[in-house]
Write an enzyme that holds these catalytic residues in place. Structure first.
Site, PDB file in Angstrom:
ATOM      1  N   ASN A 207     -30.885  39.452  34.019  1.00  0.00           N
ATOM      2  CA  ASN A 207     -31.280  38.605  32.874  1.00  0.00           C
ATOM      3  C   ASN A 207     -30.778  39.209  31.567  1.00  0.00           C
ATOM      4  O   ASN A 207     -30.355  38.481  30.660  1.00  0.00           O
ATOM      5  CB  ASN A 207     -32.796  38.415  32.836  1.00  0.00           C
ATOM      6  CG  ASN A 207     -33.249  37.307  33.767  1.00  0.00           C
ATOM      7  OD1 ASN A 207     -33.006  36.132  33.509  1.00  0.00           O
ATOM      8  ND2 ASN A 207     -33.865  37.686  34.880  1.00  0.00           N
TER       9      ASN A 207
ATOM     10  N   GLY B 188     -31.286  44.263  35.664  1.00  0.00           N
ATOM     11  CA  GLY B 188     -30.722  43.822  34.392  1.00  0.00           C
ATOM     12  C   GLY B 188     -29.855  42.588  34.435  1.00  0.00           C
ATOM     13  O   GLY B 188     -29.024  42.371  33.541  1.00  0.00           O
TER      14      GLY B 188
ATOM     15  N   ASP C 202     -48.950  37.303  32.812  1.00  0.00           N
ATOM     16  CA  ASP C 202     -48.296  36.058  33.257  1.00  0.00           C
ATOM     17  C   ASP C 202     -49.076  34.802  32.869  1.00  0.00           C
ATOM     18  O   ASP C 202     -49.097  33.808  33.614  1.00  0.00           O
ATOM     19  CB  ASP C 202     -48.075  36.082  34.790  1.00  0.00           C
ATOM     20  CG  ASP C 202     -47.168  37.223  35.225  1.00  0.00           C
ATOM     21  OD1 ASP C 202     -46.317  37.639  34.419  1.00  0.00           O
ATOM     22  OD2 ASP C 202     -47.319  37.702  36.358  1.00  0.00           O
TER      23      ASP C 202
ATOM     24  N   GLU D 128     -33.002  31.242  36.012  1.00  0.00           N
ATOM     25  CA  GLU D 128     -33.478  32.214  35.011  1.00  0.00           C
ATOM     26  C   GLU D 128     -32.388  32.497  33.987  1.00  0.00           C
ATOM     27  O   GLU D 128     -32.635  32.528  32.775  1.00  0.00           O
ATOM     28  CB  GLU D 128     -33.885  33.533  35.689  1.00  0.00           C
ATOM     29  CG  GLU D 128     -35.090  33.421  36.588  1.00  0.00           C
ATOM     30  CD  GLU D 128     -35.541  34.779  37.119  1.00  0.00           C
ATOM     31  OE1 GLU D 128     -35.472  35.777  36.381  1.00  0.00           O
ATOM     32  OE2 GLU D 128     -35.980  34.830  38.277  1.00  0.00           O
TER      33      GLU D 128
ATOM     34  N   ASN E 283     -41.309  36.512  27.896  1.00  0.00           N
ATOM     35  CA  ASN E 283     -41.079  37.083  29.227  1.00  0.00           C
ATOM     36  C   ASN E 283     -40.520  36.004  30.143  1.00  0.00           C
ATOM     37  O   ASN E 283     -40.766  34.821  29.930  1.00  0.00           O
ATOM     38  CB  ASN E 283     -42.412  37.589  29.803  1.00  0.00           C
ATOM     39  CG  ASN E 283     -42.262  38.220  31.177  1.00  0.00           C
ATOM     40  OD1 ASN E 283     -41.339  39.015  31.406  1.00  0.00           O
ATOM     41  ND2 ASN E 283     -43.140  37.872  32.107  1.00  0.00           N
TER      42      ASN E 283
ATOM     43  N   MET F  70     -41.440  46.336  34.173  1.00  0.00           N
ATOM     44  CA  MET F  70     -42.545  46.443  35.130  1.00  0.00           C
ATOM     45  C   MET F  70     -43.689  47.312  34.594  1.00  0.00           C
ATOM     46  O   MET F  70     -44.188  48.202  35.282  1.00  0.00           O
ATOM     47  CB  MET F  70     -42.017  47.011  36.457  1.00  0.00           C
ATOM     48  CG  MET F  70     -40.917  46.172  37.083  1.00  0.00           C
ATOM     49  SD  MET F  70     -41.420  44.465  37.398  1.00  0.00           S
ATOM     50  CE  MET F  70     -42.417  44.720  38.859  1.00  0.00           C
ATOM     51  N   ARG F  71     -44.074  47.030  33.378  1.00  0.00           N
ATOM     52  CA  ARG F  71     -45.200  47.768  32.783  1.00  0.00           C
ATOM     53  C   ARG F  71     -46.161  46.776  32.152  1.00  0.00           C
ATOM     54  O   ARG F  71     -45.742  45.858  31.434  1.00  0.00           O
ATOM     55  CB  ARG F  71     -44.713  48.679  31.640  1.00  0.00           C
ATOM     56  CG  ARG F  71     -43.962  49.884  32.062  1.00  0.00           C
ATOM     57  CD  ARG F  71     -44.809  50.920  32.731  1.00  0.00           C
ATOM     58  NE  ARG F  71     -45.910  51.431  31.910  1.00  0.00           N
ATOM     59  CZ  ARG F  71     -46.949  52.090  32.398  1.00  0.00           C
ATOM     60  NH1 ARG F  71     -47.060  52.305  33.677  1.00  0.00           N
ATOM     61  NH2 ARG F  71     -47.907  52.526  31.597  1.00  0.00           N
TER      62      ARG F  71
ATOM     63  N   GLU G  67     -53.289  38.767  28.746  1.00  0.00           N
ATOM     64  CA  GLU G  67     -53.514  38.487  30.170  1.00  0.00           C
ATOM     65  C   GLU G  67     -52.174  38.287  30.873  1.00  0.00           C
ATOM     66  O   GLU G  67     -51.327  37.495  30.415  1.00  0.00           O
ATOM     67  CB  GLU G  67     -54.389  37.235  30.320  1.00  0.00           C
ATOM     68  CG  GLU G  67     -55.051  37.163  31.681  1.00  0.00           C
ATOM     69  CD  GLU G  67     -55.784  35.843  31.897  1.00  0.00           C
ATOM     70  OE1 GLU G  67     -55.906  35.427  33.048  1.00  0.00           O
ATOM     71  OE2 GLU G  67     -56.192  35.223  30.890  1.00  0.00           O
TER      72      GLU G  67
ATOM     73  N   HIS H 195     -40.452  34.859  34.199  1.00  0.00           N
ATOM     74  CA  HIS H 195     -41.205  35.088  35.437  1.00  0.00           C
ATOM     75  C   HIS H 195     -40.661  34.151  36.517  1.00  0.00           C
ATOM     76  O   HIS H 195     -40.464  32.956  36.247  1.00  0.00           O
ATOM     77  CB  HIS H 195     -42.690  34.802  35.169  1.00  0.00           C
ATOM     78  CG  HIS H 195     -43.559  35.035  36.368  1.00  0.00           C
ATOM     79  ND1 HIS H 195     -44.007  36.288  36.724  1.00  0.00           N
ATOM     80  CD2 HIS H 195     -44.048  34.183  37.291  1.00  0.00           C
ATOM     81  CE1 HIS H 195     -44.743  36.190  37.818  1.00  0.00           C
ATOM     82  NE2 HIS H 195     -44.784  34.920  38.187  1.00  0.00           N
TER      83      HIS H 195
HETATM   84  C1  GRF Z   1     -36.479  38.536  37.470  1.00  0.00           C
HETATM   85  O1  GRF Z   1     -36.678  37.796  38.646  1.00  0.00           O
HETATM   86  C2  GRF Z   1     -37.513  38.193  36.437  1.00  0.00           C
HETATM   87  O2  GRF Z   1     -37.932  36.875  36.486  1.00  0.00           O
HETATM   88  C3  GRF Z   1     -38.650  39.108  36.809  1.00  0.00           C
HETATM   89  O3  GRF Z   1     -38.035  40.296  37.209  1.00  0.00           O
HETATM   90  C4  GRF Z   1     -36.721  40.020  37.686  1.00  0.00           C
HETATM   91  C5  GRF Z   1     -35.782  40.859  36.880  1.00  0.00           C
HETATM   92  O4  GRF Z   1     -34.455  40.755  37.350  1.00  0.00           O
HETATM   93  N1  GRF Z   1     -39.571  39.262  35.711  1.00  0.00           N
HETATM   94  P1  GRF Z   1     -33.268  41.330  36.499  1.00  0.00           P
HETATM   95  O5  GRF Z   1     -33.578  42.800  36.243  1.00  0.00           O
HETATM   96  O6  GRF Z   1     -33.197  40.551  35.224  1.00  0.00           O
HETATM   97  O7  GRF Z   1     -32.053  41.150  37.338  1.00  0.00           O
END
Ligand code: GRF
Length: 203
Positions: free
Chosen positions: A16, A14, A147, A176, A109, A92-93, A145, A111
């Site tokens: 982000n 968490g 990413d 990020e 999203n 992660m789904r 699709e 990435h």
């Molecule tokens: C990040 O690196 C994001 O880019 C990827 O999963 C990670 C999540 O990290 N999709 P966090 O849970 O936000 O710390």
């Protein structure tokens, strides 16, 4: 100000989410985090949300018969909370086509690579294995699709000779946390939109 109601979907740490909550605290930010959803009931990020006073909902996909049934239950929570925009942040789904289509143009999203390079998981290791000298992160619209959605924002970082996947991930994460709130601001202010399969800047 009429702030856009945003849901953040997470599965883990968490960080982000924390960056988005922090950005939303600014009075002039055009969005508010109205809901955090996790498919992992023990996700660390849920504590981040609760500490910030953000409503949370968590239930596992494992108790649903199909991907569609799980997504429908998530969607019902989003509707109940009056959500207008979705940020996936380490969610992660893989989502069903119908869910993605419904939220197309309103779901983004983050990435940790410079897409279209290095899709999927363990992307920092993929970058090291490929020997690239620059990597980074990408915010994109979500399309069915994985990413592959139209790119809204990117930031680059150097890949150093002695990098491990962890040190590279940490350097990318700093970026990020900078570009995800910036991209959400653009979307909430309707300065960017998904049009004919591209992310288009609006004036
Ligand atoms: C990040 O690196 C994001 O880019 C990827 O999963 C990670 C999540 O990290 N999709 P966090 O849970 O936000 O710390």
């Amino acid at each position: 100000m009429n702030k856009k109601r945003v849901a953040v979907l997470i599965s883990g740490r968490g960080s982000n989410l924390k960056a988005l909550i922090g950005a939303c605290a600014a009075p002039d930010f055009p969005a508010e985090i109205a809901l955090v959803f996790s498919n992992v009931e023990s996700a660390e990020g849920l504590t981040v949300a609760r500490d910030a006073g953000v409503p949370v909902v968590a239930f596992s996909h494992k108790s649903f018969a199909s991907r569609e049934a799980f997504d429908a239950a998530v969607d019902a929570e989003l509707e109940k909370a009056g959500i207008e925009l979705i940020c996936l942040a380490g969610f992660m789904r893989i989502q069903s086509d119908s869910f993605v289509r419904k939220w197309e143009g309103r779901m983004i999203n983050i990435h940790p690579s410079l897409l279209p390079a290095f899709k999927g998981i363990r992307v920092q290791q993929q970058a090291l294995d490929a020997g690239v000298k620059i990597s980074g992160c990408t915010v994109h619209f979500v399309v069915p699709e994985l990413d592959s959605g139209p790119i809204i924002a990117q930031a680059a970082v150097p890949v150093l000779a002695d990098d491990t996947a962890e040190t590279l991930a940490a350097r990318i994460l700093v970026e990020e946390h900078r570009i995800y709130p910036a991209a959400l601001r653009m979307l909430a202010e309707r300065r960017i939109a998904l049009r004919d399969g591209r992310a288009v800047l609006l004036t």
